[in-house]
Design a protein around this motif. Structure first.
Motif, PDB file in Angstrom:
ATOM      1  N   HIS A 160       0.840  -1.193   0.000  1.00  0.00           N
ATOM      2  CA  HIS A 160       0.000   0.000   0.000  1.00  0.00           C
ATOM      3  C   HIS A 160       0.880   1.250   0.000  1.00  0.00           C
ATOM      4  N   LEU A 161       0.493   2.219  -0.808  1.00  0.00           N
ATOM      5  CA  LEU A 161       1.185   3.500  -0.862  1.00  0.00           C
ATOM      6  C   LEU A 161       0.146   4.607  -0.790  1.00  0.00           C
ATOM      7  N   LEU A 162       0.455   5.633  -0.017  1.00  0.00           N
ATOM      8  CA  LEU A 162      -0.408   6.813   0.089  1.00  0.00           C
ATOM      9  C   LEU A 162       0.311   8.012  -0.506  1.00  0.00           C
ATOM     10  N   CYS A 163      -0.395   8.818  -1.258  1.00  0.00           N
ATOM     11  CA  CYS A 163       0.201  10.037  -1.780  1.00  0.00           C
ATOM     12  C   CYS A 163      -0.867  11.118  -1.876  1.00  0.00           C
ATOM     13  N   LEU A 164      -0.416  12.343  -2.014  1.00  0.00           N
ATOM     14  CA  LEU A 164      -1.331  13.477  -2.134  1.00  0.00           C
ATOM     15  C   LEU A 164      -1.976  13.472  -3.518  1.00  0.00           C
ATOM     16  N   PRO A 165      -3.185  14.017  -3.642  1.00  0.00           N
ATOM     17  CA  PRO A 165      -3.863  14.032  -4.949  1.00  0.00           C
ATOM     18  C   PRO A 165      -3.052  14.730  -6.037  1.00  0.00           C
ATOM     19  N   GLY A 166      -2.251  15.725  -5.658  1.00  0.00           N
ATOM     20  CA  GLY A 166      -1.473  16.448  -6.651  1.00  0.00           C
ATOM     21  C   GLY A 166      -0.160  15.797  -7.026  1.00  0.00           C
ATOM     22  N   ASN A 167       0.180  14.697  -6.371  1.00  0.00           N
ATOM     23  CA  ASN A 167       1.446  14.027  -6.650  1.00  0.00           C
ATOM     24  C   ASN A 167       1.250  13.055  -7.817  1.00  0.00           C
TER      25      ASN A 167
END
Length: 222
Positions: A160-167
């Motif tokens: 699992h990876l989380l990132c910001l919507p703009g990334n």
């Protein structure tokens, strides 16, 4: 990309004390090379290896070289480079696996793989950081490939990876490796499924580490 269970919740863009600033400059002098003026070298020569506790100051120096945008993308919150460097003290635990990319002999990108406790099938979270001057040159792809291989060899079935919507850069990288993206309020979560270990995947990981060891010995003898 930020790790959900290791995000820094209580640190912000506070100005560090004079002692902290002096400490940061000392780390920079010892473990930071100046930005390489020619970054068009082939990424095939980039060394990717596992980082150990002896690399703690190199990791701290790497975090200090990240700009505000890169820090926000990595930790999911606005923090200062000095506060981010303190996080390096807590990274090297028995559970975490940390890998670094050295395109010019200096640590320029980092990937952290942290298995989730008591999860079945085995799952893990991952986070990446690449220094601004080296982004978009394929280093993240090299690290992603190594992390996926390492996860596979340890029986981790879901990553699992989380990132910001703009990334968008990290989202595209995850999709390149067949990730499924789920858009949530304020973040995007990427899911990657890994197969069981194979002799080929184990050989891949071993070869990468042996290459890094050989390169380190070559650099030491120069």
């Amino acid at each position: 990309m930020s790790l959900g269970n290791v995000q820094l919740k209580k640190i912000c863009w506070n100005r560090p004390s004079n002692a902290a600033s002096q400490h940061s400059r000392q780390i920079t002098r010892l473990y930071c090379q100046p930005p390489t003026p020619h970054v068009d070298r082939p990424m095939s020569s980039t060394i990717v290896r596992r980082l150990l506790s002896t690399d703690q100051r190199r990791l701290a120096a790497h975090f200090q070289r990240l700009d505000r945008h890169s820090l926000h993308a990595r930790f999911g919150a606005g923090i200062s480079p000095y506060r981010a460097s303190l996080y390096a003290d807590s990274v090297f635990t028995a559970e975490a696996l940390v890998y670094g990319a050295f395109p010019d002999g200096c640590l320029r990108a980092v990937a952290e793989l942290r298995p989730l406790p008591n999860a079945w099938p085995k799952r893990a979270e991952a986070a990446f950081s690449v220094e601004p001057r080296w982004q978009g040159r394929g280093i993240g792809d090299r690290l992603m490939h190594r992390v996926l291989t390492v996860a596979q060899n340890r029986g981790i079935r879901e990553l699992h990876l989380l990132c910001l919507p703009g990334n968008l850069r990290m989202q595209n990288l995850a999709q390149k490796h067949r990730a499924r993206l789920h858009r949530l309020p304020g973040q995007v979560e990427a899911h990657l499924t890994r197969p069981f270990p194979t002799p080929f995947s184990i050989t891949q990981e071993m070869a990468g580490e042996y290459r890094a060891l050989a390169d380190a010995m070559f650099q030491w003898r120069r």
